[in-house]
Design an enzyme around this catalytic site. Sequence first.
Site, PDB file in Angstrom:
ATOM      1  N   CYS A  39      -0.297   2.512  -0.062  1.00 15.49           N
ATOM      2  CA  CYS A  39       1.109   2.203   0.179  1.00 15.49           C
ATOM      3  C   CYS A  39       1.297   1.815   1.650  1.00 15.49           C
ATOM      4  O   CYS A  39       0.363   1.904   2.447  1.00 15.49           O
ATOM      5  CB  CYS A  39       1.966   3.425  -0.169  1.00 15.49           C
ATOM      6  SG  CYS A  39       1.795   4.787   1.010  1.00 15.49           S
ATOM      7  N   CYS A  83       0.211   4.650   4.094  1.00 19.27           N
ATOM      8  CA  CYS A  83      -1.233   4.856   4.189  1.00 19.27           C
ATOM      9  C   CYS A  83      -1.923   3.683   4.885  1.00 19.27           C
ATOM     10  O   CYS A  83      -2.888   3.880   5.625  1.00 19.27           O
ATOM     11  CB  CYS A  83      -1.807   5.116   2.805  1.00 19.27           C
ATOM     12  SG  CYS A  83      -1.237   6.691   2.126  1.00 19.27           S
ATOM     13  N   GLU A  90      -5.065   9.327   0.989  1.00 15.27           N
ATOM     14  CA  GLU A  90      -5.614   8.611   2.150  1.00 15.27           C
ATOM     15  C   GLU A  90      -5.317   9.353   3.454  1.00 15.27           C
ATOM     16  O   GLU A  90      -6.188   9.457   4.330  1.00 15.27           O
ATOM     17  CB  GLU A  90      -5.028   7.194   2.223  1.00 15.27           C
ATOM     18  CG  GLU A  90      -5.331   6.337   1.002  1.00 15.27           C
ATOM     19  CD  GLU A  90      -4.284   6.425  -0.107  1.00 15.27           C
ATOM     20  OE1 GLU A  90      -4.236   5.482  -0.915  1.00 15.27           O
ATOM     21  OE2 GLU A  90      -3.532   7.412  -0.178  1.00 15.27           O
ATOM     22  N   HIS A 118      -0.502  12.119   0.966  1.00  8.30           N
ATOM     23  CA  HIS A 118      -1.217  11.200   0.083  1.00  8.30           C
ATOM     24  C   HIS A 118      -2.717  11.371   0.326  1.00  8.30           C
ATOM     25  O   HIS A 118      -3.141  11.779   1.404  1.00  8.30           O
ATOM     26  CB  HIS A 118      -0.825   9.755   0.378  1.00  8.30           C
ATOM     27  CG  HIS A 118       0.550   9.393  -0.059  1.00  8.30           C
ATOM     28  ND1 HIS A 118       0.959   8.088  -0.176  1.00  8.30           N
ATOM     29  CD2 HIS A 118       1.627  10.148  -0.397  1.00  8.30           C
ATOM     30  CE1 HIS A 118       2.216   8.046  -0.578  1.00  8.30           C
ATOM     31  NE2 HIS A 118       2.647   9.296  -0.710  1.00  8.30           N
TER      32      HIS A 118
END
Length: 166
Positions: free
Chosen positions: A99, A102, A71, A69
Amino acid sequence: MSVPLPMTNVAGMDAAEAEDTRCMGLALEEARRAEAAGEVPVGAVVVLDGRVIGRGHNRVIAASDPTAHAEIVALRDAARAAGNYRLAGADLYTTVEPCPMCCGAALNARVARVVYGAADPKAGAARTLYRLLDDARLNHQVAVVAGVRNAECGALLSGFFQKKRA
């Protein structure tokens, strides 16, 4: 390599709001890179002491990695630049509410703040579904700023998914 941020003012904003707006613009640039690569357009940057020390955009498809992801990619980049997995005092800017995974990474990195654009009603763990970043039961809490450049961040995602459905 860290990049200094320009110190220009944005009309009608205090210095902190102007910095958040500028930094979210950098995260939006990363999100556009993700979209150009066929990934969900989410971008992130990590800023420490006024300098960008980490950048990332979604790479889950390209890397065949469910943890890639934006992040996580940005935090990994920042940790390499800092020479430390702890990023005390750093701010993580992301175009979409993080999420649970993260948020966990931000907590483990000990970032000071997470600043996000669009809320995520399906996976948002900073405010929408959960409040992981300021849960007092955990050994670190992260300040949260929501809705910075919300319309732009949300429009980028909406447009991407509309094209996918067409």
